[in-house]
Design an enzyme around this catalytic site. Structure first.
Site, PDB file in Angstrom:
ATOM      1  N   GLU A  35       0.747  -1.260  -0.021  1.00  0.00           N
ATOM      2  CA  GLU A  35      -0.055   0.103  -0.008  1.00  0.00           C
ATOM      3  C   GLU A  35       0.887   1.252   0.194  1.00  0.00           C
ATOM      4  O   GLU A  35       0.421   2.205  -0.551  1.00  0.00           O
ATOM      5  CB  GLU A  35      -0.975   0.105   1.264  1.00  0.00           C
ATOM      6  CG  GLU A  35      -2.383  -0.492   0.718  1.00  0.00           C
ATOM      7  CD  GLU A  35      -2.823   0.222  -0.594  1.00  0.00           C
ATOM      8  OE1 GLU A  35      -2.929   1.421  -0.680  1.00  0.00           O
ATOM      9  OE2 GLU A  35      -2.902  -0.419  -1.563  1.00  0.00           O
ATOM     10  N   HIS A  37       3.424   1.811  -1.812  1.00  0.00           N
ATOM     11  CA  HIS A  37       3.672   2.024  -3.301  1.00  0.00           C
ATOM     12  C   HIS A  37       2.450   2.424  -3.766  1.00  0.00           C
ATOM     13  O   HIS A  37       2.172   3.451  -4.913  1.00  0.00           O
ATOM     14  CB  HIS A  37       4.089   0.621  -3.959  1.00  0.00           C
ATOM     15  CG  HIS A  37       5.466   0.299  -3.445  1.00  0.00           C
ATOM     16  ND1 HIS A  37       5.706  -1.095  -2.754  1.00  0.00           N
ATOM     17  CD2 HIS A  37       6.791   0.681  -3.443  1.00  0.00           C
ATOM     18  CE1 HIS A  37       7.043  -1.120  -2.494  1.00  0.00           C
ATOM     19  NE2 HIS A  37       7.498  -0.319  -3.050  1.00  0.00           N
ATOM     20  N   GLN A 148       8.705   8.791   1.404  1.00  0.00           N
ATOM     21  CA  GLN A 148       9.470   9.469   2.574  1.00  0.00           C
ATOM     22  C   GLN A 148      10.169   8.424   3.744  1.00  0.00           C
ATOM     23  O   GLN A 148      11.042   8.708   4.258  1.00  0.00           O
ATOM     24  CB  GLN A 148       8.210  10.330   3.578  1.00  0.00           C
ATOM     25  CG  GLN A 148       9.439  11.178   4.753  1.00  0.00           C
ATOM     26  CD  GLN A 148       8.476  11.662   5.729  1.00  0.00           C
ATOM     27  OE1 GLN A 148       7.301  12.321   5.290  1.00  0.00           O
ATOM     28  NE2 GLN A 148       8.773  11.724   7.083  1.00  0.00           N
ATOM     29  N   SER A 185       6.583  -1.874   4.457  1.00  0.00           N
ATOM     30  CA  SER A 185       7.670  -1.717   3.756  1.00  0.00           C
ATOM     31  C   SER A 185       7.780  -3.421   3.405  1.00  0.00           C
ATOM     32  O   SER A 185       7.044  -4.189   3.969  1.00  0.00           O
ATOM     33  CB  SER A 185       8.758  -1.961   4.818  1.00  0.00           C
ATOM     34  OG  SER A 185      10.224  -2.648   4.494  1.00  0.00           O
TER      35      SER A 185
END
Ligand code: PAF
Length: 282
Positions: A35, A37, A148, A185
């Site tokens: 999610e 990405h 970020q 991640s």
């Protein structure tokens, strides 16, 4: 949705799109999309005519002890998530397409690449900068999107675009988090259920420090100490670094002022996780 495997075909397609005046957004990834990405792709889709997602596990940015071979490769699922998030093209080249036989040119990054992630993973940012430069050249985007979550990487890419005068606008997209705060991640998939619960301590530590800053704490050493203590409480956690740095230069700050980044990298079991928070110190 078009899947492109060849560098030549990608370059030709990008050239045609640019000739037709299209705004092209690119989202460079190593696949195993999640999610986080999805948020990058949606941001790109809202600002461009065409979104290209690149999926390439880049051998150049892995160290000898990093597991390049074991990095998850999930192209079929990636295509579905990319399409559902608004991508039109997936560029998923093989290694030989990106690094031609005899390849020997790389992009060397300056001081910013030697700290934090760069010091724990020597050569990593040279690999990142090199592949990003190649991917931007092949996809010819007008806009490029980075998360970020990899804050140091995002600063280095922003610098690369400026230093090499690349005609592309850089965007940094906020980190997407699980309900308990863990940053999304691809590496989270390697955590056992127990480790998964412990991993939330990294965000909790950063968040706790941000709260103390907002309440008036300005002493970085005391804040770092508190973050380290909280992360270390999780059994199996091993801290790589915890730092408070100037958000632009990544140099450590000891008396907080301006915009700072709280950085943390820690092993939870055998999985290395990183996270960060930006805080404006009034
Ligand atoms: O963040 C990543 O997934 C990679 O470092 C990137 C930017 C796609 C370069 O390989």
């Amino acid at each position: 949705m078009t899947l492109i495997r060849s560098a030549k075909r990608m370059a030709a397609m990008a050239h045609r799109l640019r000739q037709r005046g299209k705004r092209i957004g690119v989202v460079p990834t190593m696949g195993a999309l999640h999610e986080g990405h999805g948020a990058l792709i949606r941001a790109a889709a809202s600002q461009n005519d065409v979104v290209i997602v690149t999926v390439f596990v880049n051998p150049l940015q892995f160290g000898p002890h990093d597991d390049f071979r074991r990095y998850p490769r999930t192209l079929r699922r990636d295509v579905q998530l990319a399409r559902a998030s608004g991508a039109k093209i997936i560029f998923a080249p093989g290694v030989g397409q990106i690094y031609p036989k005899g390849f020997q040119t790389t992009v060397r990054v300056g001081a910013m690449a030697r700290r934090w992630e760069g010091s724990s993973r020597p050569g990593h940012f040279e690999g990142v900068a090199t592949v990003v430069a190649i991917l931007l050249e092949l996809t010819r985007p007008t806009h490029a999107y980075f998360g970020q979550k990899d804050y140091q990487q995002s600063l280095i890419v922003e610098r690369l675009i400026r230093d090499l005068h690349l005609p592309v606008r850089f965007h940094r997209v906020p980190t997407v988090r699980e309900p308990d705060g863990l940053a999304m991640s691809s590496r989270n998939a390697s955590l056992s259920p127990v480790e998964r619960r412990q991993a939330a301590s990294i965000h909790q530590a950063l968040n706790g420090a941000a709260r103390r800053i907002r309440a008036g704490e300005r002493d970085a050493a005391r804040l770092i100490d508190g973050m380290r203590r909280l992360i270390s409480e999780a059994p199996g956690a091993r801290i790589d670094y915890v730092a408070i740095v100037d958000a632009k230069t990544l140099e450590p700050v000891w008396r907080l002022r301006g915009r700072v980044a709280l950085l943390a990298a820690a092993w939870i079991g055998r999985t290395r996780l990183i996270d960060n928070l930006l805080v404006d110190v009034s």
